[in-house]
Design a protein around this motif. Structure first.
Motif, PDB file in Angstrom:
ATOM      1  N   TRP A  50       0.069  -6.817   0.666  1.00 25.92           N
ATOM      2  CA  TRP A  50       1.077  -7.339  -0.251  1.00 25.92           C
ATOM      3  C   TRP A  50       0.602  -8.571  -1.014  1.00 25.92           C
ATOM      4  CZ3 TRP A  50       2.985 -12.304   0.465  1.00 25.92           C
ATOM      5  CH2 TRP A  50       2.672 -12.903   1.690  1.00 25.92           C
ATOM      6  N   ARG A  84      12.114  -5.269   1.054  1.00 21.09           N
ATOM      7  CA  ARG A  84      10.718  -4.832   1.095  1.00 21.09           C
ATOM      8  C   ARG A  84       9.903  -5.602   0.062  1.00 21.09           C
ATOM      9  NH1 ARG A  84       8.231  -0.599   3.409  1.00 21.09           N
ATOM     10  NH2 ARG A  84      10.246   0.243   4.070  1.00 21.09           N
ATOM     11  N   VAL A  85       8.887  -6.311   0.534  1.00 20.77           N
ATOM     12  CA  VAL A  85       7.972  -7.054  -0.332  1.00 20.77           C
ATOM     13  C   VAL A  85       6.779  -6.151  -0.634  1.00 20.77           C
ATOM     14  CG1 VAL A  85       6.527  -9.103  -0.581  1.00 20.77           C
ATOM     15  CG2 VAL A  85       8.703  -9.244   0.670  1.00 20.77           C
ATOM     16  N   ARG A  86       6.699  -5.731  -1.891  1.00 21.87           N
ATOM     17  CA  ARG A  86       5.647  -4.790  -2.263  1.00 21.87           C
ATOM     18  C   ARG A  86       4.346  -5.494  -2.622  1.00 21.87           C
ATOM     19  NH1 ARG A  86       9.977  -1.808  -6.205  1.00 21.87           N
ATOM     20  NH2 ARG A  86      10.607  -0.106  -4.831  1.00 21.87           N
ATOM     21  N   ALA A  87       4.457  -6.573  -3.419  1.00 20.63           N
ATOM     22  CA  ALA A  87       3.249  -7.258  -3.864  1.00 20.63           C
ATOM     23  C   ALA A  87       3.602  -8.656  -4.336  1.00 20.63           C
ATOM     24  CB  ALA A  87       2.577  -6.483  -5.004  1.00 20.63           C
ATOM     25  N   MET A 133       9.635  -7.222  -5.265  1.00 21.43           N
ATOM     26  CA  MET A 133      10.330  -6.898  -4.019  1.00 21.43           C
ATOM     27  C   MET A 133      11.683  -6.280  -4.346  1.00 21.43           C
ATOM     28  SD  MET A 133      11.337 -10.723  -2.629  1.00 21.43           S
ATOM     29  CE  MET A 133      12.411 -11.809  -3.564  1.00 21.43           C
ATOM     30  N   ARG A 152      -1.826 -10.205  -3.253  1.00 21.99           N
ATOM     31  CA  ARG A 152      -2.823  -9.683  -4.174  1.00 21.99           C
ATOM     32  C   ARG A 152      -3.721 -10.789  -4.744  1.00 21.99           C
ATOM     33  NH1 ARG A 152      -0.777  -4.670  -5.990  1.00 21.99           N
ATOM     34  NH2 ARG A 152       0.393  -3.782  -4.222  1.00 21.99           N
ATOM     35  N   PHE A 168       6.995  -6.339   4.914  1.00 19.49           N
ATOM     36  CA  PHE A 168       5.872  -6.595   4.013  1.00 19.49           C
ATOM     37  C   PHE A 168       4.991  -5.350   3.979  1.00 19.49           C
ATOM     38  CE2 PHE A 168       7.229 -10.807   5.226  1.00 19.49           C
ATOM     39  CZ  PHE A 168       7.025 -11.581   4.085  1.00 19.49           C
ATOM     40  N   GLU A 169       4.783  -4.818   2.789  1.00 13.82           N
ATOM     41  CA  GLU A 169       3.903  -3.664   2.672  1.00 13.82           C
ATOM     42  C   GLU A 169       2.445  -4.085   2.863  1.00 13.82           C
ATOM     43  OE1 GLU A 169       4.591  -1.312  -0.810  1.00 13.82           O
ATOM     44  OE2 GLU A 169       6.648  -0.812  -0.204  1.00 13.82           O
TER      45      GLU A 169
END
Length: 408
Positions: free
Chosen positions: A399, A357-360, A347, A401, A395-396
């Protein structure tokens, strides 16, 4: 001879207690309370990367959510209760410990002079007097204030101009003292001008044997249990051989004993501990269930081998890994809940867009990320966004996984 054995659960509880990660994070985070926390940890590593917050800020915030960066700045620069030097890396350290760094400064003076006398750093010794005279006349300065007209490269450590190298050498060896940072750039002043002679004078320092004893006992107290190599690596003052010699003598005196610690994979690892560690009060205290984001440089995680042994958490920071070869991301944060590392998250704070921003997020194998854990994670992000200086969390898509099965 039968050695005491610590279960993995007991070992984790002791380790987290020693790193101030067992109790619920709360309480005052400034002044004496903050200094007490840093003394408990021993030191706090400083680092410039600011994807969410700088390492030192996140380390302190994870234990004291009321902490804000200005609390450390006041303690360091205004109260002069901390000094900056090296352990395994650059760190802020309680000023009470300054005399113990005398041996480190002496050894750095000898080691760095030889190490830096190469084609990349040549000429720095000739700048010592000019740098000292400049600071004596003009007061505290940064590297941009000295060496006017000298060739300047990209600014990396391998490409310092001679006066910048002189500044660093004079600081590492003791003639200069870092009095703070501006824009994360160090400000140097004369040690004799800014520190009480009681603190910096040579006679205040313990001898080598006293320094080695202080380092080994202090490391053991902060780790709970350790090998001699881990004791040497904690402050990075003493050599592995010096730590082994200290351990042998302490064993013979009955000050420490050998025990077995059960690793996350069930194997036993022989370590050293204070007698009676199996009865330590921390074993009876379950760590808080509060989910926390940890810095990759958190003192509980900086020894990656130890984290893997104790928690089964296989981690590396991929800042220096080419993007195409990264497994998880540039700067991925470990997630702690209770006595488990439950995942890792990629993030970043985009301050121009006012969002975190939380990518993963990758759960650890065997850790279920249901509604309750996701809610605990979201609650932690609400706290962290204030430290990051943003008001929104994004949250993308996709996110959450699959579990992190990769092993480095």
């Amino acid at each position: 001879m039968h050695r005491p054995t610590l279960s993995n659960s007991a070992a984790r509880r002791i380790f987290l207690d020693r790193h101030a990660l067992s109790e619920t994070p709360q309480g005052d985070a400034s002044g004496d309370a903050l200094l007490a926390l840093i003394k408990r940890l021993g030191f706090v590593q400083v680092d410039s990367i600011n994807t969410v917050a700088r390492a030192h800020d996140l380390i302190l915030f994870a234990r004291k959510p009321r902490y804000r960066p200005d609390d450390l700045k006041q303690l360091y620069e205004r109260d002069a209760a901390l000094f900056e030097h090296w352990t395994h890396d650059a760190a802020v350290i309680p000023i009470d410990y300054y005399p113990v760094w005398h041996m480190r400064r002496q050894r750095d003076a000898k080691r760095l002079r030889g190490h830096w006398r190469d084609g990349r750093r040549e000429g720095f010794e000739a700048q010592f007097q000019a740098v000292l005279d400049h600071i004596r006349t003009h007061g505290a300065c940064g590297s941009s204030d000295v060496g006017k007209g000298e060739k300047r490269g990209s600014g990396g450590w391998w490409d310092w101009h001679p006066s910048k190298t002189a500044l660093e050498y004079l600081w590492r060896s003791g003639a200069l003292h870092v009095v703070g940072r501006e824009g994360f750039q160090k400000r140097y002043d004369l040690t004799e001008r800014v520190l009480d002679p009681h603190v910096w004078a040579t006679h205040a320092a313990p001898d080598e044997a006293g320094t080695i004893h202080w380092c080994c006992t202090g490391a053991l107290d902060r780790l709970g249990f350790a090998t001699s190599g881990e004791l040497a690596a904690f402050w990075k003052h003493v050599t592995a051989a010096e730590a082994r010699t200290w351990c042998a003598a302490a064993l013979s005196r009955g000050e420490i004993e050998e025990i077995d610690v059960t690793a996350a994979d069930g194997s036993l690892r022989r370590v050293l501990a204070r007698p009676g560690l199996a009865d330590d009060p921390a074993i009876g205290n379950a760590p808080t269930n509060r989910l926390r984001v940890l810095s990759p440089f958190d003192p509980a995680l900086r020894d990656r081998k130890r984290a893997k042994m104790l928690f089964g958490f296989d981690y590396r920071i991929e800042v220096f890994v080419p993007q195409a070869q990264r497994i998880f991301g540039y700067y991925v944060f470990p997630l702690l809940q209770g006595a488990r590392l439950v995942g890792r998250v990629d993030m970043k704070a985009f301050r121009a867009d006012d969002c975190l921003r939380v990518r993963a997020l990758w759960p650890e194998v065997g850790v279920v990320w249901g509604k309750a854990r996701i809610a605990a994670f979201e609650a932690e992000l609400e706290r962290i966004k204030r430290l990051a200086g943003v008001t929104r969390i994004v949250f993308e898509k996709d996110w959450l996984r699959a579990p992190a099965t990769h092993r480095f």
